[in-house]
Design a protein around this motif. Structure first.
Motif, PDB file in Angstrom:
ATOM      1  N   ASP A  97      44.266 -14.751  47.024  1.00 43.09           N
ATOM      2  CA  ASP A  97      45.320 -15.781  46.962  1.00 43.09           C
ATOM      3  C   ASP A  97      45.346 -16.441  45.591  1.00 43.09           C
ATOM      4  O   ASP A  97      46.406 -16.717  45.022  1.00 43.09           O
ATOM      5  CB  ASP A  97      45.137 -16.812  48.078  1.00 43.09           C
ATOM      6  CG  ASP A  97      43.769 -17.475  48.054  1.00 43.09           C
ATOM      7  OD1 ASP A  97      43.699 -18.691  47.878  1.00 43.09           O
ATOM      8  OD2 ASP A  97      42.755 -16.760  48.149  1.00 43.09           O
ATOM      9  N   GLY A  98      44.153 -16.670  44.998  1.00 42.02           N
ATOM     10  CA  GLY A  98      44.130 -17.290  43.669  1.00 42.02           C
ATOM     11  C   GLY A  98      44.790 -16.415  42.632  1.00 42.02           C
ATOM     12  O   GLY A  98      45.589 -16.889  41.814  1.00 42.02           O
ATOM     13  N   PHE A 144      44.369 -11.130  50.215  1.00 45.61           N
ATOM     14  CA  PHE A 144      43.129 -11.595  50.859  1.00 45.61           C
ATOM     15  C   PHE A 144      43.161 -13.123  50.765  1.00 45.61           C
ATOM     16  O   PHE A 144      42.705 -13.700  49.782  1.00 45.61           O
ATOM     17  CB  PHE A 144      41.906 -11.039  50.129  1.00 45.61           C
ATOM     18  CG  PHE A 144      41.617  -9.585  50.381  1.00 45.61           C
ATOM     19  CD1 PHE A 144      42.575  -8.602  50.170  1.00 45.61           C
ATOM     20  CD2 PHE A 144      40.350  -9.190  50.821  1.00 45.61           C
ATOM     21  CE1 PHE A 144      42.292  -7.257  50.395  1.00 45.61           C
ATOM     22  CE2 PHE A 144      40.061  -7.832  51.057  1.00 45.61           C
ATOM     23  CZ  PHE A 144      41.036  -6.876  50.840  1.00 45.61           C
ATOM     24  N   ASN A 158      42.010 -16.501  51.538  1.00 42.48           N
ATOM     25  CA  ASN A 158      40.970 -17.410  52.059  1.00 42.48           C
ATOM     26  C   ASN A 158      41.196 -18.827  51.549  1.00 42.48           C
ATOM     27  O   ASN A 158      40.312 -19.676  51.590  1.00 42.48           O
ATOM     28  CB  ASN A 158      39.576 -16.910  51.650  1.00 42.48           C
ATOM     29  CG  ASN A 158      39.532 -16.566  50.173  1.00 42.48           C
ATOM     30  OD1 ASN A 158      40.265 -17.167  49.381  1.00 42.48           O
ATOM     31  ND2 ASN A 158      38.723 -15.590  49.792  1.00 42.48           N
ATOM     32  N   SER A 165      41.161 -20.096  48.747  1.00 44.83           N
ATOM     33  CA  SER A 165      40.051 -20.570  47.913  1.00 44.83           C
ATOM     34  C   SER A 165      39.768 -19.604  46.779  1.00 44.83           C
ATOM     35  O   SER A 165      40.097 -18.429  46.852  1.00 44.83           O
ATOM     36  CB  SER A 165      38.804 -20.663  48.809  1.00 44.83           C
ATOM     37  OG  SER A 165      37.622 -20.583  48.055  1.00 44.83           O
ATOM     38  N   TRP A 166      39.150 -20.132  45.728  1.00 47.36           N
ATOM     39  CA  TRP A 166      38.529 -19.273  44.713  1.00 47.36           C
ATOM     40  C   TRP A 166      37.146 -18.956  45.264  1.00 47.36           C
ATOM     41  O   TRP A 166      36.117 -19.475  44.817  1.00 47.36           O
ATOM     42  CB  TRP A 166      38.430 -20.013  43.385  1.00 47.36           C
ATOM     43  CG  TRP A 166      39.727 -20.237  42.676  1.00 47.36           C
ATOM     44  CD1 TRP A 166      40.842 -19.435  42.703  1.00 47.36           C
ATOM     45  CD2 TRP A 166      40.046 -21.322  41.808  1.00 47.36           C
ATOM     46  NE1 TRP A 166      41.823 -19.958  41.905  1.00 47.36           N
ATOM     47  CE2 TRP A 166      41.365 -21.110  41.338  1.00 47.36           C
ATOM     48  CE3 TRP A 166      39.346 -22.439  41.372  1.00 47.36           C
ATOM     49  CZ2 TRP A 166      41.992 -21.991  40.445  1.00 47.36           C
ATOM     50  CZ3 TRP A 166      39.967 -23.313  40.484  1.00 47.36           C
ATOM     51  CH2 TRP A 166      41.278 -23.086  40.043  1.00 47.36           C
ATOM     52  N   GLU A 167      37.109 -18.111  46.287  1.00 47.50           N
ATOM     53  CA  GLU A 167      35.902 -17.964  47.094  1.00 47.50           C
ATOM     54  C   GLU A 167      34.735 -17.370  46.314  1.00 47.50           C
ATOM     55  O   GLU A 167      33.582 -17.751  46.526  1.00 47.50           O
ATOM     56  CB  GLU A 167      36.198 -17.124  48.337  1.00 47.50           C
ATOM     57  CG  GLU A 167      35.144 -17.232  49.412  1.00 47.50           C
ATOM     58  CD  GLU A 167      34.923 -18.679  49.872  1.00 47.50           C
ATOM     59  OE1 GLU A 167      35.842 -19.522  49.722  1.00 47.50           O
ATOM     60  OE2 GLU A 167      33.801 -18.978  50.329  1.00 47.50           O
TER      61      GLU A 167
HETATM   62 MG   LIG Z   1      40.770 -16.571  47.433  1.00 44.54          MG
END
Ligand SMILES: [Mg+2]
Ligand SMILES: Cc1ncc(Cc2c([C@H](C)O)sc(CCOP(=O)(O)OP(=O)(O)O)c2C)c(N)n1
Length: 542
Positions: free
Chosen positions: A427-428, A452, A454, A456-458
């Motif tokens: 997403d980022g 993908f 989430n 977030s910058w997972e």
């Molecule tokens: Mg992400």
């Protein structure tokens, strides 16, 4: 013939099949002459970083030169990160930049788009390209163009051509055909003989291949070499996808502590490791269970062949592989090994929530049913997940690791090859260049994109849980697709993803954007192992 026609014909003769570009006043004359010449199709995109990534992927996917055209200053400097990525990843990209005309440069005025001096841009591109030329005289332009384009192919790196805006329509001679440099036959023979002798002395020889065997178009020859040497082959992380359908017994991808333990042991304990076209980078070797002593092996990279404590220079990898094959004519050729059937993926139950691992299982099962698709992946956990995809064509900046690559690369791949790609993107990263999907209709392409998501910058949160800035909020990517001319799907379970992919495949002519919703904190098995490996390596042995 004018300078632009000569340039375009030279680009086409060296494998370019299109130009991705965004004009500006310093480049309008060049763009108009490119349009009139109609030698290569000119594809505008929305933001210059995407031009570099799309042209990069076009080159990786079909071979030959990738081409990005921009205006001076604001346009060209917007391209810097993508060109740096091509330099690090060894991609032959050609940057065509408009520039002030001679009389403007001599005006004494500070020109718009200018930085410190009119040469600032030239100096910046000198640092991230393998060759450069300013085409400010039609008498010298043909030879300069030939030298610079041949440098890009010989060194597998980006090059920079600066074209003052009073030059594109100037009459010009054709550009000379590609010249390849002669190789010193005696040096090549000595190198090939010593290399084979070292492999024959080794009890456990093994070949580890990297990106150069794709960049120099020698995958078939390397596969034949592996068969004739009768030694096992593995790929580096950056080399993932190489030789996947070449009929050689591929051991898999070397990931050190983050990968298959038996494969790691086999590679790290080899007494005859042939590193063929692989970059000695942290992404390829930082997670080694124990540092590999390359002195005991043979390293072929950027025209150098290092063995023990000495090296042979100016030995192009393509010539070396041909010399080795000539020396192995006597050995029986082993029949091509049948492509290994990828183990049928065990699908979680349809109502299971998605995870990166589950997404890959669904994608493997999907491709098993419908046939393999080329994959363009962005950077983030989607790339670590992609390492568990069945071996296939995978484009990703695994070493330079710039986000924003995935969507433009998928567009460039389909424009250059006509093959419909799967694009994997976090997403980022989608928030950076995902909007280029709005150009899919004009480009006549229809990729299937899996976000993908989430929120977030997972990857960063995994390395730094205490950070308060990793959250990316809840973006409804599926709802945004229609506004860009595509179809949106939302999937939170295995069953929903499987259905969305099947529906996406049925529809042609529109891109398909699947917003795969991931629970917070879910990581791919490979990234989890990689993080553990990096943490272990960063803790000094107690
Ligand atoms: Mg992400
Ligand atoms: C252009 C750019 N900016 C910043 C980074 C640093 C960076 C990563 C690497 C370490 O350099 S991974 C990551 C977060 C990626 O987020 P997303 O795309 O949502 O993927 P995921 O959630 O799976 O992590 C960032 C910001 C980068 N690689 N490229």
């Amino acid at each position: 013939m004018n300078l632009t026609q000569a340039l375009l014909q030279a680009l086409q003769a060296r494998g370019a099949t299109e130009v991705f570009g965004i004009p500006g006043d310093f480049a309008l004359p060049l763009f108009l002459e490119m349009q009139k010449a109609a030698v290569l199709p000119l594809h505008p995109l929305s933001h210059e970083p995407a031009l570099a990534f799309a042209a990069d992927a076009a080159s990786r996917a079909r071979g030959g030169l990738g081409v990005a055209a921009v205006t001076y200053g604001a346009g060209a400097l917007n391209l810097v990160n993508g060109v740096a990525s091509a330099y690090a990843e060894r991609v032959p990209l050609v940057i065509l930049s408009g520039a002030p005309a001679a009389h403007e440069a001599a005006s004494g005025l500070m020109l718009h788009h200018q930085v410190k001096s009119l040469d600032s841009q030239w100096r910046i591109f000198q640092e991230i390209t393998v060759d450069q030329a300013r085409l400010d005289d039609p008498r010298t332009a043909p030879a300069l163009i030939a030298r610079v384009l041949d440098s890009a192919l010989r060194e597998a790196g980006p090059v920079y051509l600066e074209i003052p805006r009073d030059m594109p329509a100037r009459p010009c001679e054709p550009v000379p055909a590609r010249q390849t440099r002669p190789v010193d036959a005696e040096r090549l023979a000595a190198c090939a003989d010593e290399l084979l002798a070292r492999l024959r002395q080794a009890r456990h020889p093994l070949m580890l291949v990297g990106v150069e065997i794709r960049r120099y178009g020698i995958e078939e020859q390397v596969a034949e070499l592996a068969r004739r040497l009768d030694i096992p082959v593995a790929t580096t992380l950056m080399g993932r996808g190489l030789l996947h359908d070449a009929g050689v017994p591929l051991l898999g991808t070397y990931l050190g502590l983050a990968g298959d333990a038996a494969l790691t042991e086999q590679i790290e304990s080899s007494d005859g490791l042939l590193l063929l076209g692989a970059i000695l980078s942290d992404t390829n070797f930082a997670a080694a269970r124990r540092p590999i002593n390359f002195r005991h092996g043979i390293r072929v990279w950027q025209g150098q062949v290092e063995m023990g404590h000495h090296s042979y220079h100016d030995v192009p990898i393509k010539d070396l592989v041909e010399a080795l094959l000539l020396r192995l004519l006597t050995r029986p050729l082993r029949p091509a090994a049948p492509p290994q059937p990828w183990p049928a993926p065990l699908l979680p139950s349809a109502d299971a929530p998605l995870s990166p691992g589950a997404i890959i299982s669904v994608l493997n099962e999907f491709q098993q049913r419908h046939g393999a698709m080329p994959v363009a992946s962005d950077v983030g956990d989607c790339l670590f997940s992609a390492l568990d995809l069945a071996p296939g064509d995978l484009l990703a900046p695994g070493y330079y690791a710039s986000m924003g690559y995935g969507v433009p690369a998928g567009l460039g791949l389909q424009v250059a090859t006509g093959r419909r790609p799967l694009i994997l993107v976090g997403d980022g990263a989608f928030q950076m260049t995902g909007w280029e999907l709005g150009n899919a209709r004009a480009l006549g392409v229809d990729p299937i994109v899996v976000v993908f998501n989430n929120s977030s910058w997972e990857m960063l949160r995994t390395f730094q849980p205490e950070g308060q800035y990793h959250g990316r909020g809840d973006w409804d990517f599926a709802a945004m697709a229609a506004g860009m001319g595509g179809a949106g799907h939302r999937a939170a379970t295995v069953g929903e993803l499987r259905m969305a992919l099947d529906q996406a495949l049925q529809e042609r002519g529109r891109f398909q954007l699947i917003d795969a919703r991931l629970p917070a904190g879910s990581l791919s098995p490979t990234l989890s192992r990689f993080v553990q490996a990096v943490k272990r390596l960063s803790m000094p042995e107690d």
